[in-house]
Motif scaffolding. Structure first.
Motif: not given
Length: 279
Positions: A155-159, A164-169, A209-211, A218-222
Motif C-alpha cells: 500500500l505504501s510503496k513509493d509513497y 517529479d511530474d509537471a504538477i508537482s514541479q 504526485g503520490d496521490f 495514494g488516495a488511501d495513504m493520504l
C-alpha cells in the motif's frame, strides 16, 4: 384590483416559503480561533519540501529578530486566551514554558519558543496545549504491521513525497517562492502563507504526485496518514476546555494549517479568524 391581489399573494407566498439559510440554524455563540501556519524556524527539514541552507533565515539575527517582534505583536492583536501548539505531550511544553518565564530558552530558534512561548509569557498565559497526534496509519503499523507487513508495504510503496511530474514541479516552485527570503519581512511572509489562496494550493499539493499512485493506494495513504493526523489534531483542539468567550491561538506547520482551515470553517463550534484581518 385582481392584479394587486395576485401580487400581494405572490409576495406572501414567497416570504412564507423562502428557504432558510443553513447558517440561520447555527446562531450559537462560537469560540474564535486563529490558526497561524508557520515554517519551522529551526529548519529540521523533516518535511517533504526542504529549504537549502543559503535560503534559510536566522530568527536570532538582530534584523530578523526585530521582524519576529513585529510578528509577535501582530499575532497578539488576536488577544488569545489559550494557545495550542504542534507538539507531542512528551515534549513537556508547560515545563518548558515555566523555564521560559524564568529566562531560559530565549536562544532557541524553534517557533514554539519564538512565537508561542513568547506570546504566552507576554500575555501571562501559563499553559500551552500540545495537539500533535499520530495517524491511524501509525496505529495500523504498530498493531498489524508485523502480522501482515506485505499488505502495508504494498500500500505504501513509493509513497515518499518525491514526485517529479509537471504538477508537482509547479508546487515545488510555489513552495520555493513562499520562503521568507522572498518577502520584505516575516510578517509579510506569514500574511502570504496564511492566505486562503495559499492554503488552498498548499493542501492541493497532497492531491497530486503520490496521490495518483496506482488505483487507490495514494488516495488511501493520504486518508490514513496525512488527513487522519490532522483530524486527530483538530479533535485534540476540541478537547481544550473552552467557551464562547475564549480565543484559541493555534500555531502549527503551514501544511497542517491548510487542513485545519477547512475543518474550522466547516465547524459549527468555532469561528475561523483570517490571519490578515487582525487590527
Amino acid at each position: 384590483m385582481k392584479t394587486i391581489i395576485y401580487i400581494f399573494l405572490l409576495c406572501l407566498s414567497t416570504s412564507v416559503f423562502a428557504q432558510t439559510k443553513p447558517s440561520d440554524y447555527f446562531k450559537n455563540p462560537k469560540t474564535k480561533v486563529l490558526v497561524v501556519g508557520s515554517f519551522h524556524f529551526d529548519y529540521p527539514n523533516l518535511d517533504a519540501n526542504k529549504t537549502n541552507k543559503e535560503d534559510q533565515v536566522d530568527v536570532l539575527d538582530p534584523k530578523t529578530s526585530k521582524e519576529v517582534t513585529e510578528l509577535v505583536d501582530y499575532i497578539k492583536k488576536f488577544k488569545p486566551t489559550k494557545i495550542a501548539i504542534e507538539a507531542w505531550p512528551n515534549w513537556n511544553a508547560n515545563q518548558k514554558l515555566k523555564e521560559y518565564s524564568e529566562g531560559k530558552h530565549r536562544d532557541k530558534r524553534d517557533e514554539r519558543y519564538q512565537l508561542a512561548m513568547r506570546i504566552a509569557n507576554e500575555l501571562k498565559i501559563n499553559e500551552l496545549f500540545s495537539i500533535d497526534a499520530e495517524s491511524v496509519w501509525d496505529d495500523f503499523q504498530k498493531h498489524f504491521g508485523k502480522t501482515d507487513s506485505t499488505f502495508f508495504n504494498n500500500l505504501s510503496k513509493d509513497y515518499d513525497f518525491s514526485s517529479d511530474d509537471a504538477i508537482s514541479q509547479q508546487f515545488n516552485r510555489f513552495f520555493k517562492s513562499s520562503e521568507p527570503k522572498n518577502f520584505k519581512s516575516l510578517l509579510d511572509t506569514f500574511i502570504y502563507m496564511n492566505s486562503k489562496e495559499s492554503h488552498q494550493y498548499g493542501y492541493g499539493a497532497y492531491l497530486s504526485g503520490d496521490f495518483k499512485l496506482r488505483e487507490h493506494d495514494g488516495a488511501d495513504m493520504l486518508a490514513l496518514y496525512w488527513y487522519s493526523r490532522n483530524l486527530r489534531m483538530f479533535r485534540n483542539i476540541q478537547n481544550i476546555p473552552h467557551n464562547s468567550e475564549d480565543r484559541i491561538l493555534v500555531i502549527a506547520g503551514n501544511g497542517h494549517a491548510a487542513v485545519l482551515r477547512q475543518l474550522f470553517t466547516s465547524s459549527a463550534e468555532y469561528e475561523f479568524i483570517e490571519f490578515s484581518s487582525l487590527k
